[in-house]
Structure formats: C-alpha cells, structure tokens
Design an enzyme around this catalytic site. Structure first.
Site, short mmCIF file in Angstrom:
data_model
loop_
_atom_site.label_atom_id
_atom_site.label_comp_id
_atom_site.label_asym_id
_atom_site.label_seq_id
_atom_site.Cartn_x
_atom_site.Cartn_y
_atom_site.Cartn_z
CG HIS A 108 -27.13 -14.82 29.05
ND1 HIS A 108 -26.80 -15.98 29.64
CD2 HIS A 108 -26.80 -15.18 27.63
CE1 HIS A 108 -26.31 -17.00 28.96
NE2 HIS A 108 -26.28 -16.43 27.74
CB CYS A 134 -24.07 -15.45 25.39
SG CYS A 134 -25.27 -15.46 24.07
#
Length: 166
Positions: free
Chosen positions: A124, A141
């Site tokens: 992301h 992430c």
C-alpha cells in the site's frame, strides 16, 4: 436540454482532469508483470516480467520486520510464497493490493500455538499522513509512496505470485 448540458460539462471536467494527470488510477501498457519479489533485509521490491526486472522500489515494512510473521499483532511482514489476491481502491493507505497471507500452513502454525495468524497484509501507499514515520512503520504490510502504489496498482494483477524473502 439542461441534462445534456450538465453531461457535457461533466465530460469536459473529466477530460481536463485526465489531461493534467489527475486521479490515482494510472494505465500501464508494458509487459505483463509475472512476479513480485520482496527482499526484506534490503528493503526492496521488484516487479518482474518473465525474468526481467521492470521496476524496483524502496519499501517500508512492519515495525518488527526481522523473521517471518507468525501471529496477529507481531508487527512482522510475512515471508514465503503468496499471491496478490485482491485490490482495494478505497484503502485508508491511498490504494492497496492484498497479499494472500495467511495460507494454510500459516494458520496451522498459529493454531498449534494457540494464537491467531493475523491477516490483512497489503502492498500500500502512505496516504500522505505516514510520510516521515521512519523506516518500518506498518503493522506488517509493505509500504511505498502514494505515487508508487498508483504505478504498482496499474501494473500488478490479481493472481500474480509474490515471494517475500527474509
């Protein structure tokens, strides 16, 4: 007549926005990306078409990146072979591509230890608000800049293999 005029004004505004590069959805016309490789230690991610690196990116990881992700909340980024399995155009982190963690062995390991494996692992952006937060700031992430996730989002399809190395 008013409806048609409104439609024409809307179309004109859309063309003006696209002409000046507005919007987060880019187009990609290069070779199909056949794999994503992430190297945690060097904080690099590579997009590969067949055997050639098409693009590479500097990345940020989970707050405790050394070692594989095992449990919910451990702050680690997974290691091993996964797939890009979903897309989120409305991500709180600008745009995001889902990583298929946890797989069956990840779930079995966590269960054998009486814990949950965690999930919601994505590639992301930063959504602007996370700039300057340090080297590794995610909950597990893989983060890039907002501009880079726009490019990656256009290049990588669901079903693309991603291998995350230590």
């Amino acid at each position: 007549m008013t409806g048609r005029r409104d439609l024409m004004l809307g179309a004109t505004a859309l063309m003006a926005l696209s002409a000046c590069g507005g919007g987060k959805f880019k187009t990609y016309s290069g070779p199909a990306i056949t794999a994503v490789q992430v190297f945690k230690e060097s904080r690099r991610m590579y997009l590969i078409a067949d055997r050639e690196v098409v693009k590479d990116y500097k990345i940020s990881l989970g707050g405790d990146p050394i070692g594989p992700k095992r449990f919910e909340g451990d702050g680690k980024t997974p290691e091993g072979p996964y797939m890009i399995d979903r897309r989120n155009p409305n991500s709180a982190y600008h745009l995001s591509l889902g990583v298929s963690y946890p797989n069956a062995s990840d779930r079995a390991f966590a269960e054998a230890n009486g814990k949950k494996p965690g999930g919601d692992i994505f590639i992301h952006g930063q959504a602007g608000k996370n700039k300057g937060r340090g080297r590794d700031w995610t909950a597990g992430c893989i983060a890039v800049t907002d501009e880079e996730i726009e490019e990656i989002y256009s290049m990588v399809s669901n079903g693309t293999p991603i291998h995350i190395f230590p």
